[in-house]
Every structure is written in C-alpha cells, then in structure tokens.
Design an enzyme around this catalytic site. Structure first.
Site, PDB file in Angstrom:
ATOM      1  N   SER A 232       0.813  -0.914   0.082  1.00  0.00           N
ATOM      2  CA  SER A 232       0.086  -0.179  -0.343  1.00  0.00           C
ATOM      3  C   SER A 232       0.751   0.956  -0.221  1.00  0.00           C
ATOM      4  O   SER A 232       1.601   1.724  -1.169  1.00  0.00           O
ATOM      5  CB  SER A 232      -0.611   0.051   1.158  1.00  0.00           C
ATOM      6  OG  SER A 232      -2.252   0.883   0.847  1.00  0.00           O
ATOM      7  N   ASP A 388      -9.906  -3.199  -5.337  1.00  0.00           N
ATOM      8  CA  ASP A 388      -9.319  -2.133  -4.658  1.00  0.00           C
ATOM      9  C   ASP A 388      -9.423  -0.759  -5.513  1.00  0.00           C
ATOM     10  O   ASP A 388      -8.914  -1.410  -6.970  1.00  0.00           O
ATOM     11  CB  ASP A 388      -7.459  -3.178  -4.945  1.00  0.00           C
ATOM     12  CG  ASP A 388      -6.892  -2.106  -3.935  1.00  0.00           C
ATOM     13  OD1 ASP A 388      -6.890  -0.718  -3.409  1.00  0.00           O
ATOM     14  OD2 ASP A 388      -5.785  -2.669  -4.034  1.00  0.00           O
ATOM     15  N   HIS A 418      -8.033  -5.272  -0.449  1.00  0.00           N
ATOM     16  CA  HIS A 418      -6.817  -4.014   0.051  1.00  0.00           C
ATOM     17  C   HIS A 418      -6.617  -3.725   0.955  1.00  0.00           C
ATOM     18  O   HIS A 418      -7.602  -3.899   1.999  1.00  0.00           O
ATOM     19  CB  HIS A 418      -7.550  -2.436  -0.313  1.00  0.00           C
ATOM     20  CG  HIS A 418      -6.046  -1.715  -0.242  1.00  0.00           C
ATOM     21  ND1 HIS A 418      -5.043  -1.766  -1.146  1.00  0.00           N
ATOM     22  CD2 HIS A 418      -5.774  -0.948   0.464  1.00  0.00           C
ATOM     23  CE1 HIS A 418      -3.676  -1.272  -0.638  1.00  0.00           C
ATOM     24  NE2 HIS A 418      -4.311  -0.292   0.770  1.00  0.00           N
TER      25      HIS A 418
END
EC number: 3.1.1.71
Length: 448
Positions: A232, A388, A418
């Site tokens: 991320s 995501d 995610h």
C-alpha cells in the site's frame, strides 16, 4: 353532592369521563393508578426494539459487494467496525481533544497487541539506521550457511497508520522464518507528525544505511541478495526508494523489488479500478484521496476537485508532460478497462498543483517516473487485488516497467481486497490474507 360537582368541574376542564362514585380519568382524578402493561406487551415491545436495532445494525454493516469477494459478510463486519472507530476518532478530533489519526493509530496498535504472535526461533531487535528506527528480524544461523538473503520492508497505512512493531510484526516474523532471511522493517515517521517528503526521506535513509557493505556484513547478509518491499503506502515508498537507489552510486543495489497493492499515482482518481471500487470496504476512493491530502499537508476542501480530476485538466500546463506516462487506455488490458471512460476535464484548477506540487513529484508518485529511471529497476513483483481502488496503479506500473525492459511478475487475485495480507490472525483472519501472503513469500523464495 360536592364531590359530584368537583367531578363535573374536573371533567369540563380536563376532558375526563366520570365513573360510578363520581371519580374520572384525568390529571386531577387520582382515584385509580394507571394500568401497568402486562408481560405479553413487554415482550412484544422488546421484540420490536431488538428487531429495529438489528435492522439498523444490518443497514450500517451491509454493503453491496461483488460476488467474487471471498468471505463477504466477514469483510462487511470488518469494514463496519473500522468505520465506527474512524467516526469516533473524527468526533474526538472535532472536539479538539486529539488528532483523529493519532487516536486511530493508538486504537489499531492496542487491538493488535491483543492478538500478537511470538516466535522463539526469530530474534527481534530494535535499532536505529541513520537516525531512523527499524526493527530487525533475524533467523538462527545454520551450520552450512555463511550469508543470508534479506528484505527491507516498508509497512503500509496511508503514510499515517500502523507500525513495524505492531500491525506488521507478525508478517515480518513469518517472512524471516519462511525465507530464512534477515528482514529490516522501517519505522518511518507518520502523519500528522510529519508530511511529505519526510516519510520518503526516512525510508531512503534507512535503506541506504542498510545497503552499506559494513552493515550488511554485521548482519551476515549477502549483498547480492537484498530485496526492497512494501504494501500500500509502503509499496509507494518502496517503489520510490528503489528508483532512487538504483539511480545512485551505491555499491550495493537491490536484486528485487516486491510491491503489494501499491499506491503509485495521484494523477487520475477515475481509473477503471477507482470507478469500479469507489465504495469498496477498507479503502473507498474518498478515504484514499484524504490520505493523499494528509500526506501533502493539504486542505480537505480540495477533495472534490481531486475526485473529478480538476488538478490534471487539459488547461493545467504542469500536468501535460505527464499525461502520456499515465494513459490507462493503453496501459490496461481490456478485461480491466471494461466499459469505463476516461475522466478528463477541459478546464480545471491549476492552483491545486500550486498548493500541492507533490502531486506531480515522482518521489511521491513513482508511476510518473521517466522511462530512463524505469529501465534501471530490478526484477519486480507486483501483487494486485480486483476489489481495490489501487488495482490499476499496480497494473499500469507493471506495464510501464515491462515496456522499459524490466522482468515483471504481475500476481493478480480476483477475490481479494485491499490490505488483506495483514489480516491472517483471528478474529480478523481472512483466507484472502493467507492466500496472498503465501504467494508473495513463494515468489521471494524462488527469486531472491
């Protein structure tokens, strides 16, 4: 007679109805107490209240999810819990008791400590690399082994949440154990303490320090077998750091980079994955945009302009030279583009770039790097999830790297979401987390 006269007066004034003996139902008629509801009425009332409460809870929890998402109801419960905690933190922020991100980070850290898992096989120590705190995970030495491989890991959390010592402790421990590798987890400073570019500088300083031959020797690490990785926002920092160190004069350079659902651009918030997953649990579009604003120390008033791409409109001259590097109509496969259309404004707001120049800074948005930089990148692994908003960031970076001649493995998961890789311990354990983690570690094991 006087009592009847009193009763009539009361009736005429209060609307009561007289009974035998002259009393009446009404405020001035105390002869009989109100009748109490019976047990059946009480039970019916509680059933109605509980039903209403359950309906409200279901309304708050339920989100329409694609049929491909694994364990949908568990994901809804996780998301509802996270939203409730976030809303409570925003209330605390509104009351000016503390910054909402500081409170949220405290809650996350406290919850994570309740389900931490330890391992006697892995030595865990805290150190400081060029002024940056790190946590080092070392497996025991083997008799027939001289040097180990290593992974520099940069955690996610929107540049504002989580830490090497809490939420990512378990992942890094498993990596060190599974790979028999030294894992260095970077504890970079977070928003709101600092904003861009300090997170990037922390990650870069720690990585450069570790890549020094003397430091690698201290940890018995093979200089030719070092990877840089992150998930991320940590994937963002890992990609940016990798671009910097591969273009520098360092003696040791990373052999691999491995990026887990990375956030790589703030140029276009209407890619197909942003449109498709704008209300997806854990990371809806508006939350991702707010993370960017916090990272750049901006104002939330800019969020609406960002969501409709006003900052990269055709009349914003600063953005023109980057448009060709992020043309998703040519970088994405048709299966991802589907029927979505580009959102390109003819006229926009150039002042947004003036207020937030980092929107076009490759240290913050590595997907916009020049081809000459991309050509220098090491062998790359990129993991993406269908559900995501950041899916297309990873896919486009993979395509750009591939076009630049870099060997790339794109590992895409249709049923995952995610952040899933950190959710592997009860009660927040998901099959998607174990599935993605195993695939990621398997690739590192085979290539590092």
């Amino acid at each position: 007679m006087p009592s009847r006269i009193g009763s009539c007066a009361c009736r005429s004034q209060r609307g009561g109805f007289p009974l035998a003996g002259g009393s009446a139902f009404g405020p001035c008629s105390p002869a009989f107490p109100p009748r109490q509801p019976g047990p059946a009425v009480m039970r019916a009332t509680w059933v109605l209240l509980l039903t209403a409460g359950a309906a409200l809870a279901a309304y708050y929890v339920y989100l329409p999810l694609p049929g491909s998402v694994s364990q949908p109801w568990k994901l809804m419960l996780l998301d509802a819990t996270f939203r409730a905690v976030q809303q409570a933190c925003h209330l605390i922020h509104y009351l000016r008791l503390s910054h909402h991100l500081i409170v949220l980070n405290y809650v996350i850290g406290t919850f994570d400590k309740l389900k931490s898992v330890s391992s006697e096989r892995i030595s865990i120590t805290d150190a400081v690399f060029d002024g940056v705190e790190v946590r080092v995970f070392e497996p025991p030495a083997k008799q027939d082994e001289t040097l180990k491989r290593s992974v520099v890991y940069i955690h996610g959390g929107g540049w504002a949440l989580a830490s090497a010592s809490t939420l990512y402790n378990n992942l890094c421990r498993i990596m060190a154990e599974s790979l028999n590798a030294v894992v260095v987890s970077v504890e970079y400073r977070l928003v709101p303490e600092v904003c861009f570019p300090e997170q990037f500088h922390d990650a870069l300083r720690a990585t450069r320090h570790f890549l020094h031959p003397d430091v690698l020797a201290e940890y018995s690490v093979d200089p030719s077998r070092v990877a840089i990785s992150g998930d991320s926002a940590g994937g963002n920092l890992a990609a940016a750091v990798c671009q910097q160190v591969t273009g520098s004069h360092l003696t040791v350079r990373p052999k691999l980079q491995a990026l887990i659902y990375p956030v790589l651009q703030a140029f276009d918030f209407n890619t197909p994955s942003y449109q498709q997953n704008m209300n997806m649990p854990v990371l809806p579009r508006y939350v991702m945009i707010n993370y960017w604003i916090d990272y750049f120390n901006g104002n939330y008033d800019l969020a609406h302009s960002l969501v409709i791409n006003n900052h990269t409109a055709l009349d914003v001259s600063q953005a023109l030279s980057f448009r060709g590097r992020l043309n998703w109509t040519s970088l994405l496969p048709s299966s991802f583009k589907k029927n979505y259309k580009p959102v390109i404004q003819t006229t926009g707001k150039a002042e947004i770039i003036q207020k937030l120049p980092a929107l076009l800074d490759v240290r913050a948005v590595p997907l916009l790097a020049e081809n000459e930089i991309l050509q220098l990148q090491p062998k790359t692994y990129i993991l993406t999830c269908e559900n995501d908003v950041l899916r297309d960031d990873g896919v486009m970076y993979a395509k750009r790297l591939e076009n630049a001649g870099v060997e790339v493995t794109l590992d895409h998961f249709d049923d995952c979401f995610h952040g899933c890789m950190i959710f592997t311990i009860w009660p927040t354990d998901f099959s998607a987390g174990v599935q993605t983690r195993n695939s990621y570690i398997k690739w590192l094991d085979e290539n590092l």
